[in-house]
Design an enzyme around this catalytic site. Structure first.
Site, PDB file in Angstrom:
ATOM      1  N   HIS A 129      -9.521 -10.522  -2.332  1.00  0.00           N
ATOM      2  CA  HIS A 129     -10.179  -9.646  -1.354  1.00  0.00           C
ATOM      3  C   HIS A 129     -11.414 -10.393  -0.864  1.00  0.00           C
ATOM      4  CE1 HIS A 129      -7.958  -5.910  -2.182  1.00  0.00           C
ATOM      5  NE2 HIS A 129      -7.971  -6.282  -3.448  1.00  0.00           N
ATOM      6  N   HIS A 132      -0.337 -11.750  -5.581  1.00  0.00           N
ATOM      7  CA  HIS A 132      -0.616 -11.234  -4.230  1.00  0.00           C
ATOM      8  C   HIS A 132      -1.115 -12.393  -3.383  1.00  0.00           C
ATOM      9  CE1 HIS A 132      -0.572  -6.979  -5.615  1.00  0.00           C
ATOM     10  NE2 HIS A 132      -0.946  -7.536  -6.749  1.00  0.00           N
ATOM     11  N   HIS A 140       3.691 -12.605 -11.071  1.00  0.00           N
ATOM     12  CA  HIS A 140       3.040 -11.457 -10.386  1.00  0.00           C
ATOM     13  C   HIS A 140       1.882 -11.986  -9.546  1.00  0.00           C
ATOM     14  CE1 HIS A 140       1.743  -7.038 -10.418  1.00  0.00           C
ATOM     15  NE2 HIS A 140       0.907  -7.668  -9.600  1.00  0.00           N
ATOM     16  N   ASN A 156       2.764  -5.280  -1.396  1.00  0.00           N
ATOM     17  CA  ASN A 156       1.842  -4.233  -0.932  1.00  0.00           C
ATOM     18  C   ASN A 156       1.019  -4.675   0.282  1.00  0.00           C
ATOM     19  OD1 ASN A 156       0.407  -6.011  -2.658  1.00  0.00           O
ATOM     20  ND2 ASN A 156      -1.098  -4.451  -3.193  1.00  0.00           N
ATOM     21  N   LYS A 162       9.350  -3.285  -6.578  1.00  0.00           N
ATOM     22  CA  LYS A 162       8.068  -2.905  -7.189  1.00  0.00           C
ATOM     23  C   LYS A 162       7.779  -1.426  -7.016  1.00  0.00           C
ATOM     24  CE  LYS A 162       3.974  -3.379  -9.022  1.00  0.00           C
ATOM     25  NZ  LYS A 162       2.833  -4.192  -8.656  1.00  0.00           N
ATOM     26  N   ALA A 185     -10.159  -3.324  -5.651  1.00  0.00           N
ATOM     27  CA  ALA A 185      -9.716  -3.801  -6.966  1.00  0.00           C
ATOM     28  C   ALA A 185      -8.959  -5.110  -6.805  1.00  0.00           C
ATOM     29  CB  ALA A 185      -8.812  -2.757  -7.608  1.00  0.00           C
ATOM     30  N   LEU A 192      -7.203  -3.251 -11.128  1.00  0.00           N
ATOM     31  CA  LEU A 192      -6.399  -2.137 -11.649  1.00  0.00           C
ATOM     32  C   LEU A 192      -5.084  -2.668 -12.191  1.00  0.00           C
ATOM     33  CD1 LEU A 192      -7.098   0.486  -8.864  1.00  0.00           C
ATOM     34  CD2 LEU A 192      -7.823   0.607 -11.258  1.00  0.00           C
ATOM     35  N   ASP A 211      -1.453 -11.709 -11.370  1.00  0.00           N
ATOM     36  CA  ASP A 211      -1.967 -10.623 -10.536  1.00  0.00           C
ATOM     37  C   ASP A 211      -3.170 -11.105  -9.733  1.00  0.00           C
ATOM     38  OD1 ASP A 211      -2.003  -8.144  -9.329  1.00  0.00           O
ATOM     39  OD2 ASP A 211      -3.030  -7.130 -10.962  1.00  0.00           O
ATOM     40  N   HIS A 226       3.961  -0.806 -11.723  1.00  0.00           N
ATOM     41  CA  HIS A 226       2.517  -0.596 -11.864  1.00  0.00           C
ATOM     42  C   HIS A 226       2.416   0.655 -12.726  1.00  0.00           C
ATOM     43  CE1 HIS A 226      -1.782  -0.831 -10.545  1.00  0.00           C
ATOM     44  NE2 HIS A 226      -1.716   0.333 -11.164  1.00  0.00           N
ATOM     45  N   ARG A 266      -1.290 -11.862   0.212  1.00  0.00           N
ATOM     46  CA  ARG A 266      -1.711 -11.252   1.485  1.00  0.00           C
ATOM     47  C   ARG A 266      -0.902 -11.804   2.658  1.00  0.00           C
ATOM     48  NH1 ARG A 266      -3.462  -7.776  -2.043  1.00  0.00           N
ATOM     49  NH2 ARG A 266      -5.522  -8.162  -2.875  1.00  0.00           N
ATOM     50  N   HIS A 299       1.125  -6.454 -15.594  1.00  0.00           N
ATOM     51  CA  HIS A 299      -0.292  -6.537 -15.987  1.00  0.00           C
ATOM     52  C   HIS A 299      -0.668  -5.528 -17.082  1.00  0.00           C
ATOM     53  CE1 HIS A 299      -0.270  -3.389 -12.981  1.00  0.00           C
ATOM     54  NE2 HIS A 299      -0.321  -4.206 -11.956  1.00  0.00           N
TER      55      HIS A 299
HETATM   56  O1  DOR Z   1      -6.460  -5.060  -9.069  1.00  0.00           O
HETATM   57  C1  DOR Z   1      -5.458  -4.923  -8.381  1.00  0.00           C
HETATM   58  N1  DOR Z   1      -5.345  -5.473  -7.151  1.00  0.00           N
HETATM   59  N2  DOR Z   1      -4.455  -4.180  -8.849  1.00  0.00           N
HETATM   60  C2  DOR Z   1      -3.393  -3.860  -8.106  1.00  0.00           C
HETATM   61  O2  DOR Z   1      -2.546  -3.172  -8.587  1.00  0.00           O
HETATM   62  C3  DOR Z   1      -3.312  -4.307  -6.700  1.00  0.00           C
HETATM   63  C4  DOR Z   1      -4.109  -5.486  -6.459  1.00  0.00           C
HETATM   64  C5  DOR Z   1      -4.315  -5.767  -4.974  1.00  0.00           C
HETATM   65  O3  DOR Z   1      -3.340  -5.812  -4.232  1.00  0.00           O
HETATM   66  O4  DOR Z   1      -5.478  -5.963  -4.560  1.00  0.00           O
HETATM   67 ZN    ZN Z   2      -0.683  -6.704  -8.617  1.00  0.00          ZN
END
Ligand code: DOR
Ligand code: ZN
Length: 346
Positions: A253, A17, A15, A43, A101, A265, A221, A249, A138, A19, A176
């Site tokens: 950011h 991310h 899992h 996402n 997802k 988050a 999250l 996860d 999720h 970007r 998660h």
């Molecule tokens: O904390 C999180 N960040 N939870 C998520 O479900 C998405 C993720 C994000 O893409 O920043």
């Molecule tokens: Zn995630």
């Protein structure tokens, strides 16, 4: 006697991310240094809703990857109210999409196009069951009436229990997991139901959000929960059960977007994830079970071969940088400025 060196099958991150655009090349190296493969979350803006978009995103990831890293992105599709059974069949036929997802609309970062009502996604879910494409959840309700710390437990009660019954062959991963409720549900469910566990949910309880002041870099999250939930997660992850496997996860950011009056988050754990998981496993006296959790249970669930190479962790403390480069900004990694007990050898 405590071990100072651990050699294990190269792990995967189930899992992640990473970007897009300029940020991609800044974060991919942190994953590629350790993990052979990663399930890449869809996402983006706009979300990765089709096989064509997943193919293009995969190409951008491979182009941004450092040349020496033999890294395989395992792509996912973003489920919407309008995902068609045809798109699901195309996904199953291609070589590179490994799951779909589910985000409840509005639950988290870039989830606006998510599912508004699971009933609307039923044709796609039935097609996934038919072609044996796993559903990644999720698992939180978005109902404003429900306390934010209870949204995972309420999702299980209101939706997941029924989903598992209504789709008796669909493979699912509750992503998660953060509560003892999730651990209990997944443990009691059929083998086709599994869960990923992040390292921050294993390490931290909700006090870490307010430790001497507001701590935006611990905001993710689903939220980190009470100590008793953290303990249940540690017990599950280190139990040896094949239902629980590694998914960081890691969700980068920019610093300013986290340290803001409405902060994003996400915890950026890729730069030290395996080292921190090793700390957690060692603290329970179960370091020998890290390999199953990090390198065996995931590929077995996804029906992919286990990796052939190995990694080596040594007990050799190092300091995590305060910040790392991230596009035109910086990013604050998990445990920034702190010490980590284990080091990943090159
Ligand atoms: O904390 C999180 N960040 N939870 C998520 O479900 C998405 C993720 C994000 O893409 O920043
Ligand atoms: Zn995630």
């Amino acid at each position: 006697m405590a071990t100072d060196r651990l050699v294990m099958t190269r792990p995967d991150d189930w899992h992640l991310h990473v970007r897009d655009g300029e940020a991609l090349s800044d974060v991919l190296g942190a994953t590629g240094r350790c993990f052979a493969r990663a399930i890449v979350m869809p996402n983006l803006k706009p979300p990765v809703t089709t096989v064509a978009r997943a193919a293009a995103y995969r190409d951008r990831i491979l182009a941004a990857m450092p040349a020496e890293a033999a890294f395989e992105p395992l792509m996912t599709l973003y489920l919407t109210d309008n995902t068609t059974p045809d798109e699901i069949r195309r996904a199953a036929e291609c070589e590179f999409v490994h799951a779909v997802k589910y985000y409840p609309a509005g639950a988290t970062t870039n989830s606006d196009s998510g599912v508004t009502d699971l009933a609307r996604a039923m044709p796609a879910l039935e097609a996934m069951q038919e072609v044996d494409l796993p559903l990644l959840l999720h698992g939180e309700v978005t109902d404003g009436e429900i306390d934010v710390f209870d949204r995972e437990a309420v999702f299980i009660e209101r939706h997941l229990d029924r989903l598992v019954r209504d789709l008796p062959e669909l493979r699912m991963v509750l992503e998660h997991v953060t509560t003892s409720d999730a651990v209990d549900f997944v443990s009691a469910a059929p083998d086709r139901v599994a869960a990923t566990v992040t390292v921050h949910h294993l390490m931290l309880n909700r006090n870490a959000l307010f430790d001497g002041g507001l701590r935006p870099h611990h905001y993710c999250l689903p939220l980190i929960k009470r100590e008793r939930h953290r303990r249940a997660l540690v017990e599950a992850a280190t139990s040896g059960s094949p239902k629980f496997f590694l998914g960081t996860d890691s969700a980068p950011h920019p610093k300013g977007a986290k340290e803001s009056d409405c902060g994003c988050a996400g915890v950026f754990s890729a730069p030290n994830a395996i080292e921190l998981y090793a700390e957690v496993f060692e603290a329970t006296g179960r370091l020998d079970r890290l390999e199953g959790f990090a390198s065996h249970h995931g590929p077995d669930f996804y029906r992919l071969p286990r990796n052939r190479g190995t990694i080596t962790l040594t007990r050799s403390p190092w300091s995590v940088p305060e910040e790392l480069p991230f596009a035109d900004s910086t990013i604050v990694p998990l445990r920034a400025g702190g010490r980590v007990a284990w080091r990943l050898e090159d």
